[in-house]
Design an enzyme around this catalytic site. Structure first.
Site, PDB file in Angstrom:
ATOM      1  N   SER A 181       0.853  -1.192   0.000  1.00 57.99           N
ATOM      2  CA  SER A 181       0.000   0.000   0.000  1.00 57.99           C
ATOM      3  C   SER A 181       0.884   1.236   0.000  1.00 57.99           C
ATOM      4  CB  SER A 181      -0.894   0.014   1.239  1.00 57.99           C
ATOM      5  OG  SER A 181      -1.574   1.254   1.370  1.00 57.99           O
ATOM      6  N   TYR A 227      -1.161   0.376  10.749  1.00 52.05           N
ATOM      7  CA  TYR A 227      -1.421  -0.228   9.439  1.00 52.05           C
ATOM      8  C   TYR A 227      -0.304   0.124   8.464  1.00 52.05           C
ATOM      9  CZ  TYR A 227      -3.600  -1.016   4.880  1.00 52.05           C
ATOM     10  OH  TYR A 227      -3.860  -1.445   3.586  1.00 52.05           O
TER      11      TYR A 227
END
Length: 248
Positions: free
Chosen positions: A141, A154
């Site tokens: 990501s 995250y």
């Protein structure tokens, strides 16, 4: 094994409920895809999806898979057998980061996104290297390209997994196996439902197109959308005070 034209014939999805992985499988199904395994915690959760693939003439099945079980990775890979592409597509977004929140929850989120990802990637790369061909697609990501305070756990998990995948790509060089890292931006999906979209927001279908193009061109890293690559060349070098203003 890929056919004489290089088309992907067999895909294993680790995290078979992923919207992006489904979109990738849909695109590959338009070529010569013959077989798909969706590895999930609850096989019943993908029954409709299995039925759809079978209706398209593709051999499909669900494999019971708990990514938190370190032995599950080798087991599900052995069940799948010879595979062309492994999509490592599991992970969880968690709650916005709060320094004063539950430390155990932060550790659990980091474990889910990094430790289990490393185990799955390690087992997959070893499997592909042993068979002498195949590509492991690791969904990273842009959250890991420079970690924001709002999603620090995250983002850190994705940064760690991304780094491991880079090293893994070098480790399998010369074996016939490959590793491709995918760095999507904000994706409109089940995981982000109800959230405010970030700039360059995209869809699972758009990410899938970039993934399939990357497989065809044998890319090592895929940014989706591609404009994020240039954007993060600048964002990575922003002074901390400016980055903090963007990081909330």
């Amino acid at each position: 094994m890929r056919d004489a034209t290089g088309a992907v014939q067999h895909v294993l999805v680790l995290g078979g409920n992923s919207d992006i992985a489904w979109a990738v499988v849909d695109l590959l199904a338009e070529t010569r895809l013959q077989r798909v395994e969706l590895a999930v915690r609850d096989p019943h959760s993908v029954k409709e999806r299995i039925d759809e693939l079978e209706a398209m003439g593709i051999e499909a099945r669900a494999l019971r898979y708990d990514a938190s079980d370190v032995d599950a990775h080798d087991r599900v890979l052995a069940e799948a057998g010879d595979v062309d592409v492994v999509l490592l597509a599991f992970g969880t977004l968690g709650e916005p980061y709060d320094l004063h929140a539950d430390t155990a929850a932060a550790a659990a989120l980091a474990h889910a996104n990094f430790v289990t990802g490393v185990a799955a990637a390690h087992a997959s790369a070893r499997h592909l290297a042993a068979q002498g061909h195949g590509t492991l697609v690791v969904f990273s990501s842009v959250a890991g390209a420079r970690v924001r305070s709002a999603n620090a756990v995250y983002g850190a998990g994705k940064a760690g997994l991304d780094g491991f995948a880079q090293g893994l790509a070098d480790a399998v060089h010369g074996t016939g196996a490959r590793v491709m890292i995918v760095r999507p931006g904000f994706v409109h999906s089940k995981m982000t439902e109800g959230m405010e979209p970030a700039p360059f927001a995209t869809t699972p279908e758009r990410v899938a197109k970039d993934v399939v193009a990357g497989l065809r061109r044998r890319r090592r890293v895929v940014w989706s959308p591609p404009a994020l690559r240039g954007a993060f060349l600048g964002l990575r070098n922003l002074p901390p005070p400016l980055w903090r203003r963007l990081g909330q």
